[in-house]
Design a protein around this motif. Structure first.
Motif, PDB file in Angstrom:
ATOM      1  N   UNK A  89       0.780  -1.236   0.000  1.00 16.34           N
ATOM      2  CA  UNK A  89       0.000   0.000   0.000  1.00 16.34           C
ATOM      3  C   UNK A  89       0.802   1.271   0.000  1.00 16.34           C
ATOM      4  N   UNK A  90       2.139   1.172   0.015  1.00 15.37           N
ATOM      5  CA  UNK A  90       2.923   2.408  -0.028  1.00 15.37           C
ATOM      6  C   UNK A  90       3.836   2.372  -1.250  1.00 15.37           C
ATOM      7  N   UNK A  91       4.266   3.571  -1.632  1.00 13.91           N
ATOM      8  CA  UNK A  91       5.121   3.661  -2.802  1.00 13.91           C
ATOM      9  C   UNK A  91       6.548   3.349  -2.375  1.00 13.91           C
ATOM     10  N   UNK A  92       7.208   2.427  -3.078  1.00 15.35           N
ATOM     11  CA  UNK A  92       8.599   2.153  -2.715  1.00 15.35           C
ATOM     12  C   UNK A  92       9.566   2.656  -3.770  1.00 15.35           C
ATOM     13  N   UNK A  93       9.066   2.941  -4.960  1.00 11.28           N
ATOM     14  CA  UNK A  93       9.956   3.505  -5.982  1.00 11.28           C
ATOM     15  C   UNK A  93       9.125   4.221  -7.023  1.00 11.28           C
ATOM     16  N   UNK A  94       9.740   5.160  -7.721  1.00 12.51           N
ATOM     17  CA  UNK A  94       9.018   5.995  -8.675  1.00 12.51           C
ATOM     18  C   UNK A  94      10.060   6.576  -9.619  1.00 12.51           C
ATOM     19  N   UNK A  95       9.980   6.281 -10.886  1.00 11.59           N
ATOM     20  CA  UNK A  95      10.974   6.840 -11.798  1.00 11.59           C
ATOM     21  C   UNK A  95      10.889   6.220 -13.171  1.00 11.59           C
ATOM     22  N   UNK A  96      11.930   6.402 -13.965  1.00 10.90           N
ATOM     23  CA  UNK A  96      11.953   5.792 -15.288  1.00 10.90           C
ATOM     24  C   UNK A  96      12.177   4.294 -15.123  1.00 10.90           C
ATOM     25  N   UNK A  97      11.852   3.499 -16.154  1.00 10.68           N
ATOM     26  CA  UNK A  97      12.050   2.057 -16.039  1.00 10.68           C
ATOM     27  C   UNK A  97      13.479   1.705 -15.630  1.00 10.68           C
ATOM     28  N   UNK A  98      14.440   2.431 -16.167  1.00 10.51           N
ATOM     29  CA  UNK A  98      15.832   2.163 -15.837  1.00 10.51           C
ATOM     30  C   UNK A  98      16.093   2.320 -14.343  1.00 10.51           C
ATOM     31  N   UNK A  99      15.635   3.431 -13.815  1.00 11.35           N
ATOM     32  CA  UNK A  99      15.859   3.706 -12.398  1.00 11.35           C
ATOM     33  C   UNK A  99      15.214   2.629 -11.524  1.00 11.35           C
ATOM     34  N   UNK A 100      13.984   2.279 -11.892  1.00  9.82           N
ATOM     35  CA  UNK A 100      13.243   1.333 -11.067  1.00  9.82           C
ATOM     36  C   UNK A 100      13.884  -0.054 -11.114  1.00  9.82           C
ATOM     37  N   UNK A 101      14.365  -0.403 -12.296  1.00  4.72           N
ATOM     38  CA  UNK A 101      14.962  -1.719 -12.470  1.00  4.72           C
ATOM     39  C   UNK A 101      16.151  -1.915 -11.527  1.00  4.72           C
ATOM     40  N   UNK A 102      16.883  -0.824 -11.284  1.00  3.49           N
ATOM     41  CA  UNK A 102      18.082  -0.937 -10.467  1.00  3.49           C
ATOM     42  C   UNK A 102      17.862  -0.544  -9.014  1.00  3.49           C
ATOM     43  N   UNK A 103      16.605  -0.328  -8.653  1.00  5.35           N
ATOM     44  CA  UNK A 103      16.315   0.141  -7.301  1.00  5.35           C
ATOM     45  C   UNK A 103      16.389  -1.035  -6.324  1.00  5.35           C
ATOM     46  N   UNK A 104      17.156  -0.858  -5.260  1.00  3.69           N
ATOM     47  CA  UNK A 104      17.363  -1.949  -4.302  1.00  3.69           C
ATOM     48  C   UNK A 104      16.060  -2.395  -3.650  1.00  3.69           C
TER      49      UNK A 104
END
Lengths: 280, 467
Positions: free
Chosen positions: A242-257
């Protein structure tokens, strides 16, 4: 970033509570005009709940959903009655489990989507009952629009078949075409690629890209199929619990820990490290 | 391969016509034995003894074991035959089922002009057949009755068949229409032609009043509330004695006139105006054509509405209410229009009923009427207009046949009245229908708009709605 400069939809501090369960908690994100925005997350993350709030099926417990039209008018979706969201705010949606009118023909399905304009043209049935020409013209236009979409989704030959007889992939496409017949500025698709084979999934990508290009419709989609998400979206929002853990371009999200942690889990010895990084 | 091919069809053919195997017969015998035992158990308390009075007025039991044995034997034989047939069917290769028999489709194709022709010439046919206008009275009366139910069926078809909202209290609107005409004409002396639209408007108004509380209800709950609404209207009519004269009803309601010319033997009457000899049947024939025109108007309006956005919205609502909302259809208003327009036609039919009878009382508007109208719609099937018309003829006309089956008296004795078995036959017919044609006589839906080719939609795809 377009979703920051020119958002078509801004979700601010959205909270949806069902009794004691908080399905969506303090969620804020924006959808850029003309963008394809993907809302992803593990099962039960609250994605469909967000959709139901945006399209008026749920009334949010807290928060604001503001929709900006091209001409600058802003509508607060959480205050509109359910049926006005499609007609006044021009937000259309499809469903996770396809909801076509199975006993009606493909063409009828698309005409039902033109209900409000045709209702006006038929003078709320009175003129239509008298057979005045204004309604007939409006209906002809609606049929033309339906034909346009049927050609686009390769179903023109099956226009007079009942929608329930179509194969699964075609039903998915028809549901998108039906939503597009309401002339939306924001199209919300709930798992459009679910149950599609790779070829159909590729066709879907083409369809979505052409919808964005030719009609200027912004698209918000929930999807598990990463080939769709990473292939066509401009902006990815990741939800978990229910909470946002990441937000960005596909590239950014793909590499988000934190996204990797949410989707794949982590090794036992790394748990503390990752939790500290994510801020848990 | 080449050697095998000629044999293959022979084997399947042999299988189809093969006599039942020993195992099948044994299984069927066992099934039949169980059924016979059950019959025995059931028939001992019901059939085995009859109480009779002897000369001293004392009760004694008359044993009827012969009857019990006959019942058991009958059930045994029937069950045995049924089991064998089922076993043989299961053994036979499954044949692909034809979606809709073309013969039946064709029948419905010619049904419309045939029906219309018969309906228009019916009074003439009845007169010719019974050798005079006076003799045709019964037949024309029956025609009026059937057409009234056709009209009510078509009215309810909008609510149940198209919008998919199960309404068990439709007779309430019939009652509202009838009492509207009865009260307006006896109190203010307004003519039928003025009261007719008013009755329709009042009934539509009550339709909306019923519609509001049931907007959120579905299925069983919707059915129960509409049923209660029908009863409320009837009870109000009984108990509001000041207005409605209670159970005694309203009598001496003005009779129908030929657009202001009365049907009587006076100088200004219909007969002398047209220079024909007076006959009380003139009014009957006029009433017949009046209800025919009213019913046809109902039909034409419904056919038109189906092709308008509101009609498509009704059908879409029956298919999927949530999808309707997502497409911007105001489901509340759509449901209310269905209730209101359906009720309006009920109101028209009601005021026709009042002007025909010249007398209305709450007794005419009991639940059985609602049930019959609903059965007509369900029997018709798929929101089909032709289906409803055929169903109304069957449901209202067929029981009349029972009155004329005098030869049965020779079989069952002089005291036998086939008319008393009306509801039993009615129930059996309904059960049989649900087994063989569960979606009604017309098992397919006609699309409301066609791009290139008109194709009927199979009943299995069409949803029944929420109620």
């Amino acid at each position: 970033m377009r979703w920051q400069d020119d958002p078509v939809l801004e979700v601010e501090h959205l909270k949806m509570r069902f009794g004691g369960l908080v399905a969506v908690n303090d969620l804020s994100f924006s959808v850029g005009r003309g963008d394809i925005t993907a809302l992803i997350g593990p099962n039960g993350a609250g994605k469909t709940t967000v959709f139901n709030c945006i399209t008026g099926f749920y009334r949010p417990s807290e928060g604001m959903l503001s929709l900006r039209h091209d001409d600058g008018t802003t509508l607060l979706l959480e205050r509109l009655p359910g049926h006005s969201i499609s007609w006044k705010a021009k937000v259309a949606r499809t469903f996770q489990n396809i909801r076509l009118f199975t006993g009606m023909t493909v063409l009828e399905n698309l005409l039902v989507a033109r209900h409000n304009p045709l209702m006006l043209a038929s003078g709320f049935t009175v003129f239509g009952l008298l057979g005045l020409p204004g309604f007939r013209d409006a209906e002809r236009q609606a049929v033309e629009q339906a034909k346009f979409w049927l050609e686009k989704i390769n179903l023109i030959d099956r226009a007079d078949d009942p929608a329930g007889d179509l194969p699964y992939g075609a039903q998915r496409r028809l549901e998108i075409a039906r939503a597009m017949c309401t002339d939306p500025i924001l199209l919300c698709l709930d798992e459009p690629a679910a149950g599609l084979n790779p070829r159909e999934s590729h066709e879907l990508n083409e369809l979505l890209l052409s919808i964005r290009q030719d009609h200027g419709t912004s698209i918000l989609l929930i999807e598990h199929d990463m080939s769709v998400v990473m292939g066509i979206s401009d902006h990815v929002v990741v939800l978990d619990y229910g909470t946002k853990i990441a937000d960005g371009t596909p590239e950014e999200v793909r590499n988000d820990q934190s996204v990797i942690a949410a989707y794949l889990g982590v090794e036992d010895e790394e748990v503390e490290h990752v939790e500290a990084e994510v801020g848990l | 391969m080449a050697l095998n091919t000629p044999h293959a069809p022979a084997i399947t053919a042999a299988e189809v016509t093969a006599p039942a195997t020993g195992a099948q017969i044994a299984a069927a015998l066992r099934e039949a034995g169980i059924a016979a035992l059950l019959t025995l158990g059931l028939s001992i308390p019901i059939l085995a003894f009859k109480t009779e009075q002897d000369q001293a007025n004392a009760l004694y039991l008359q044993p009827r074991w012969g009857m019990v044995a006959a019942a058991c034997a009958l059930i045994f034989a029937l069950r045995f035959a049924l089991c064998l047939r089922a076993a043989r069917r299961a053994a036979a290769p499954a044949r692909p089922k034809a979606p809709a028999s073309p013969a039946l489709q064709k029948l419905f194709g010619i049904a419309v002009p045939l029906f219309l022709g018969v309906a228009v010439t019916y009074p003439m046919l009845a007169t010719l057949a019974s050798g005079g206008l006076g003799g045709a009275r019964y037949w024309i009366d029956l025609g009026i009755l059937i057409l009234t139910y056709v009209m009510l069926g078509w009215g309810l078809n909008i609510v149940v068949g198209l919008a998919g909202l199960l309404d068990l209290g439709y007779v309430a609107f019939y009652a509202v229409g009838a009492y509207s005409y009865a009260l307006l004409s006896t109190t203010f002396g307004w003519s039928f032609w003025l009261c007719l639209p008013l009755a329709g408007i009042l009934a539509a108004f009550w339709g909306i009043i019923l519609g509001f509380p049931v907007l959120r209800l579905r299925g069983d709950y919707l059915a129960i509330v509409t049923l209660a609404f029908g009863e409320i209207i009837r009870l109000v009519l009984i108990n509001w004695v000041d207005l409605t004269n209670g159970g005694a009803g309203i009598s001496s309601i003005p009779r129908v006139t030929f657009f202001g010319v009365p049907f009587d033997s006076s100088e200004d009457g219909f007969a002398s105006l047209f220079g024909i000899p007076f006959s009380p049947m003139h009014r009957m024939v006029f009433l017949y054509y009046l209800i025919l025109v009213l019913a046809l108007i109902t039909n034409l309006v419904t056919i038109r509405l189906r092709r308008l956005p509101v009609g498509r919205a009704w059908e879409a609502l029956r298919e999927d209410e949530i999808a309707c909302r997502s497409l911007g259809i105001n489901t509340r208003n759509t449901k209310l229009t269905a209730f209101a327009i359906g009720a309006m036609f009920g109101g028209f039919a009601g005021s026709f009923f009042a002007v025909r009878q010249g007398f209305v009382s709450p007794e005419s508007f009991n639940f059985l009427e609602s049930a019959i109208i609903l059965s007509i719609v369900v029997l018709g099937g798929m929101g089909s207009q032709v289906g409803v018309a055929i169903a109304a003829v069957l449901m209202v006309g067929a029981p009349e046949l029972l009155r004329n089956l005098d030869f049965l008296k020779q079989v069952f004795g002089a005291g036998f009245d086939p008319n008393e078995y009306r509801l039993l036959i009615f129930g059996l017919a309904m059960v049989a229908m649900m087994v063989w044609r569960p979606r009604g006589l017309v098992g397919h839906r006609e699309p409301s708009i066609v791009l290139t080719e008109r194709k009927a939609i199979a009943g299995s795809l069409v949803k029944e709605g929420h109620g």
